[in-house]
Design a protein around this motif. Structure first.
Motif, PDB file in Angstrom:
ATOM      1  N   MET A 124      58.285  85.193  21.465  1.00 41.64           N
ATOM      2  CA  MET A 124      58.342  85.336  22.898  1.00 41.64           C
ATOM      3  C   MET A 124      59.317  84.310  23.476  1.00 41.64           C
ATOM      4  O   MET A 124      59.280  83.140  23.111  1.00 41.64           O
ATOM      5  N   ILE A 125      60.197  84.758  24.355  1.00 39.68           N
ATOM      6  CA  ILE A 125      61.145  83.874  25.027  1.00 39.68           C
ATOM      7  C   ILE A 125      60.505  83.371  26.309  1.00 39.68           C
ATOM      8  O   ILE A 125      59.918  84.144  27.068  1.00 39.68           O
ATOM      9  N   ARG A 126      60.627  82.061  26.523  1.00 35.81           N
ATOM     10  CA  ARG A 126      60.165  81.483  27.782  1.00 35.81           C
ATOM     11  C   ARG A 126      61.086  80.332  28.187  1.00 35.81           C
ATOM     12  O   ARG A 126      61.803  79.780  27.359  1.00 35.81           O
ATOM     13  N   LYS A 127      61.046  80.019  29.470  1.00 33.50           N
ATOM     14  CA  LYS A 127      61.839  78.907  29.996  1.00 33.50           C
ATOM     15  C   LYS A 127      61.400  77.618  29.303  1.00 33.50           C
ATOM     16  O   LYS A 127      60.201  77.385  29.107  1.00 33.50           O
ATOM     17  N   MET A 128      62.352  76.806  28.915  1.00 35.00           N
ATOM     18  CA  MET A 128      62.054  75.539  28.270  1.00 35.00           C
ATOM     19  C   MET A 128      61.441  74.574  29.293  1.00 35.00           C
ATOM     20  O   MET A 128      61.851  74.545  30.446  1.00 35.00           O
ATOM     21  N   LYS A 129      60.469  73.794  28.826  1.00 30.53           N
ATOM     22  CA  LYS A 129      59.843  72.755  29.648  1.00 30.53           C
ATOM     23  C   LYS A 129      60.200  71.395  29.057  1.00 30.53           C
ATOM     24  O   LYS A 129      60.496  71.289  27.857  1.00 30.53           O
ATOM     25  N   LYS A 130      60.144  70.375  29.891  1.00 26.04           N
ATOM     26  CA  LYS A 130      60.487  69.036  29.428  1.00 26.04           C
ATOM     27  C   LYS A 130      59.628  68.610  28.235  1.00 26.04           C
ATOM     28  O   LYS A 130      60.112  67.974  27.306  1.00 26.04           O
ATOM     29  N   GLU A 131      58.364  69.006  28.234  1.00 29.01           N
ATOM     30  CA  GLU A 131      57.479  68.621  27.127  1.00 29.01           C
ATOM     31  C   GLU A 131      57.835  69.323  25.816  1.00 29.01           C
ATOM     32  O   GLU A 131      57.328  68.972  24.754  1.00 29.01           O
ATOM     33  N   ASP A 132      58.732  70.301  25.869  1.00 28.97           N
ATOM     34  CA  ASP A 132      59.203  70.980  24.648  1.00 28.97           C
ATOM     35  C   ASP A 132      60.270  70.174  23.908  1.00 28.97           C
ATOM     36  O   ASP A 132      60.575  70.476  22.754  1.00 28.97           O
ATOM     37  N   LEU A 133      60.859  69.193  24.564  1.00 27.70           N
ATOM     38  CA  LEU A 133      62.043  68.538  24.006  1.00 27.70           C
ATOM     39  C   LEU A 133      61.809  67.867  22.657  1.00 27.70           C
ATOM     40  O   LEU A 133      62.689  67.890  21.801  1.00 27.70           O
ATOM     41  N   LEU A 134      60.645  67.302  22.425  1.00 30.00           N
ATOM     42  CA  LEU A 134      60.354  66.688  21.122  1.00 30.00           C
ATOM     43  C   LEU A 134      60.438  67.743  20.017  1.00 30.00           C
ATOM     44  O   LEU A 134      61.022  67.520  18.959  1.00 30.00           O
ATOM     45  N   TYR A 135      59.867  68.925  20.263  1.00 28.05           N
ATOM     46  CA  TYR A 135      59.867  70.008  19.274  1.00 28.05           C
ATOM     47  C   TYR A 135      61.270  70.606  19.115  1.00 28.05           C
ATOM     48  O   TYR A 135      61.669  70.969  18.010  1.00 28.05           O
ATOM     49  N   VAL A 136      62.011  70.670  20.222  1.00 31.99           N
ATOM     50  CA  VAL A 136      63.392  71.152  20.164  1.00 31.99           C
ATOM     51  C   VAL A 136      64.231  70.191  19.324  1.00 31.99           C
ATOM     52  O   VAL A 136      65.026  70.619  18.488  1.00 31.99           O
ATOM     53  N   LYS A 137      64.031  68.894  19.521  1.00 32.38           N
ATOM     54  CA  LYS A 137      64.752  67.895  18.731  1.00 32.38           C
ATOM     55  C   LYS A 137      64.431  68.049  17.244  1.00 32.38           C
ATOM     56  O   LYS A 137      65.332  68.042  16.400  1.00 32.38           O
ATOM     57  N   GLN A 138      63.160  68.208  16.917  1.00 33.62           N
ATOM     58  CA  GLN A 138      62.763  68.385  15.517  1.00 33.62           C
ATOM     59  C   GLN A 138      63.395  69.646  14.926  1.00 33.62           C
ATOM     60  O   GLN A 138      63.847  69.635  13.779  1.00 33.62           O
ATOM     61  N   LEU A 139      63.441  70.710  15.714  1.00 30.99           N
ATOM     62  CA  LEU A 139      64.079  71.950  15.273  1.00 30.99           C
ATOM     63  C   LEU A 139      65.558  71.698  14.976  1.00 30.99           C
ATOM     64  O   LEU A 139      66.060  72.058  13.914  1.00 30.99           O
ATOM     65  N   MET A 140      66.247  71.068  15.911  1.00 29.20           N
ATOM     66  CA  MET A 140      67.678  70.800  15.726  1.00 29.20           C
ATOM     67  C   MET A 140      67.933  69.908  14.516  1.00 29.20           C
ATOM     68  O   MET A 140      68.875  70.123  13.766  1.00 29.20           O
ATOM     69  N   GLN A 141      67.082  68.913  14.332  1.00 34.00           N
ATOM     70  CA  GLN A 141      67.260  67.995  13.204  1.00 34.00           C
ATOM     71  C   GLN A 141      66.966  68.671  11.859  1.00 34.00           C
ATOM     72  O   GLN A 141      67.423  68.188  10.826  1.00 34.00           O
ATOM     73  N   SER A 142      66.242  69.775  11.865  1.00 33.73           N
ATOM     74  CA  SER A 142      65.916  70.462  10.617  1.00 33.73           C
ATOM     75  C   SER A 142      67.059  71.346  10.117  1.00 33.73           C
ATOM     76  O   SER A 142      67.014  71.822   8.985  1.00 33.73           O
ATOM     77  N   ILE A 143      68.083  71.532  10.945  1.00 33.30           N
ATOM     78  CA  ILE A 143      69.207  72.395  10.587  1.00 33.30           C
ATOM     79  C   ILE A 143      70.371  71.516  10.118  1.00 33.30           C
ATOM     80  O   ILE A 143      70.819  70.646  10.863  1.00 33.30           O
ATOM     81  N   PRO A 144      70.872  71.715   8.893  1.00 33.41           N
ATOM     82  CA  PRO A 144      71.967  70.879   8.384  1.00 33.41           C
ATOM     83  C   PRO A 144      73.181  70.884   9.316  1.00 33.41           C
ATOM     84  O   PRO A 144      73.589  71.927   9.827  1.00 33.41           O
ATOM     85  N   ASP A 145      73.730  69.700   9.556  1.00 35.48           N
ATOM     86  CA  ASP A 145      74.947  69.480  10.344  1.00 35.48           C
ATOM     87  C   ASP A 145      74.796  69.814  11.828  1.00 35.48           C
ATOM     88  O   ASP A 145      75.786  69.864  12.551  1.00 35.48           O
ATOM     89  N   PHE A 146      73.595  70.031  12.302  1.00 38.59           N
ATOM     90  CA  PHE A 146      73.393  70.430  13.696  1.00 38.59           C
ATOM     91  C   PHE A 146      73.246  69.225  14.618  1.00 38.59           C
ATOM     92  O   PHE A 146      73.913  69.126  15.627  1.00 38.59           O
ATOM     93  N   TRP A 147      72.358  68.306  14.275  1.00 32.57           N
ATOM     94  CA  TRP A 147      72.075  67.131  15.099  1.00 32.57           C
ATOM     95  C   TRP A 147      73.094  66.037  14.795  1.00 32.57           C
ATOM     96  O   TRP A 147      73.317  65.696  13.637  1.00 32.57           O
ATOM     97  N   HIS A 148      73.711  65.500  15.831  1.00 31.14           N
ATOM     98  CA  HIS A 148      74.711  64.441  15.646  1.00 31.14           C
ATOM     99  C   HIS A 148      74.029  63.081  15.635  1.00 31.14           C
ATOM    100  O   HIS A 148      73.111  62.840  16.423  1.00 31.14           O
ATOM    101  N   PRO A 149      74.474  62.170  14.789  1.00 33.84           N
ATOM    102  CA  PRO A 149      73.825  60.860  14.677  1.00 33.84           C
ATOM    103  C   PRO A 149      73.857  60.033  15.970  1.00 33.84           C
ATOM    104  O   PRO A 149      72.995  59.197  16.186  1.00 33.84           O
ATOM    105  N   ASN A 150      74.832  60.286  16.836  1.00 37.67           N
ATOM    106  CA  ASN A 150      74.910  59.504  18.076  1.00 37.67           C
ATOM    107  C   ASN A 150      74.094  60.126  19.214  1.00 37.67           C
ATOM    108  O   ASN A 150      74.064  59.601  20.314  1.00 37.67           O
ATOM    109  N   TRP A 151      73.428  61.245  18.965  1.00 43.04           N
ATOM    110  CA  TRP A 151      72.530  61.833  19.966  1.00 43.04           C
ATOM    111  C   TRP A 151      71.191  61.116  19.902  1.00 43.04           C
ATOM    112  O   TRP A 151      70.794  60.593  18.864  1.00 43.04           O
ATOM    113  N   ASN A 152      70.485  61.136  21.021  1.00 40.76           N
ATOM    114  CA  ASN A 152      69.143  60.567  21.076  1.00 40.76           C
ATOM    115  C   ASN A 152      68.309  61.366  22.078  1.00 40.76           C
ATOM    116  O   ASN A 152      68.770  62.395  22.580  1.00 40.76           O
TER     117      ASN A 152
END
Length: 133
Positions: free
Chosen positions: A1-29
């Protein structure tokens, strides 16, 4: 299901991005992600299955054109059309806004995904300048 992102989703979004090779940049936080989320023209959505975020998209409408900055789908959920559904959802929003052109920032490994969906290479040559090494 697609839904509008909420601020409290950001931790899970970060984990998702970090799980994909070459996706998350080391200088991002966390602030980088919050800034992307809080941008005034942000069009941000997540794809959820059984209360778990398995996909996300960050898009922006700049008037002249729109921009997909990030589209991520968990490795185990790729090939389930989640990326296609997120992209189509955003494309429909942008068409309603009378947006003429959309550009995606995609990893080389994602190029075939976009081409299969009818995207083409732009006429313009994109250039960049790295501000943080």
């Amino acid at each position: 299901m697609i839904r509008k992102m909420k601020k409290e989703d950001l931790l899970y979004v970060k984990q998702l991005m970090q799980s994909i090779p070459d996706f998350w940049h080391p200088n991002w936080n966390n602030k980088t992600l919050e800034k992307a989320f809080n941008s005034s023209n942000a069009i941000v959505f997540v794809y959820e299955i059984e209360n778990k975020i398995v996909g996300c998209i960050f898009a922006y409408d700049f008037g002249f054109r729109a921009y997909i900055a990030k589209l991520a789908v968990s490795k185990e959920m790729q090939k389930h059309r989640i990326g296609s559904k997120l992209l189509e959802h955003v494309e429909n929003i942008l068409m309603e806004r009378n947006c003429e052109l959309i550009i995606a920032d995609a990893l080389p490994s994602s190029e075939s995904f976009y081409l299969k969906l009818g995207w083409t290479h732009p006429y313009a040559k994109l250039v960049r300048k790295r501000l943080i090494k």
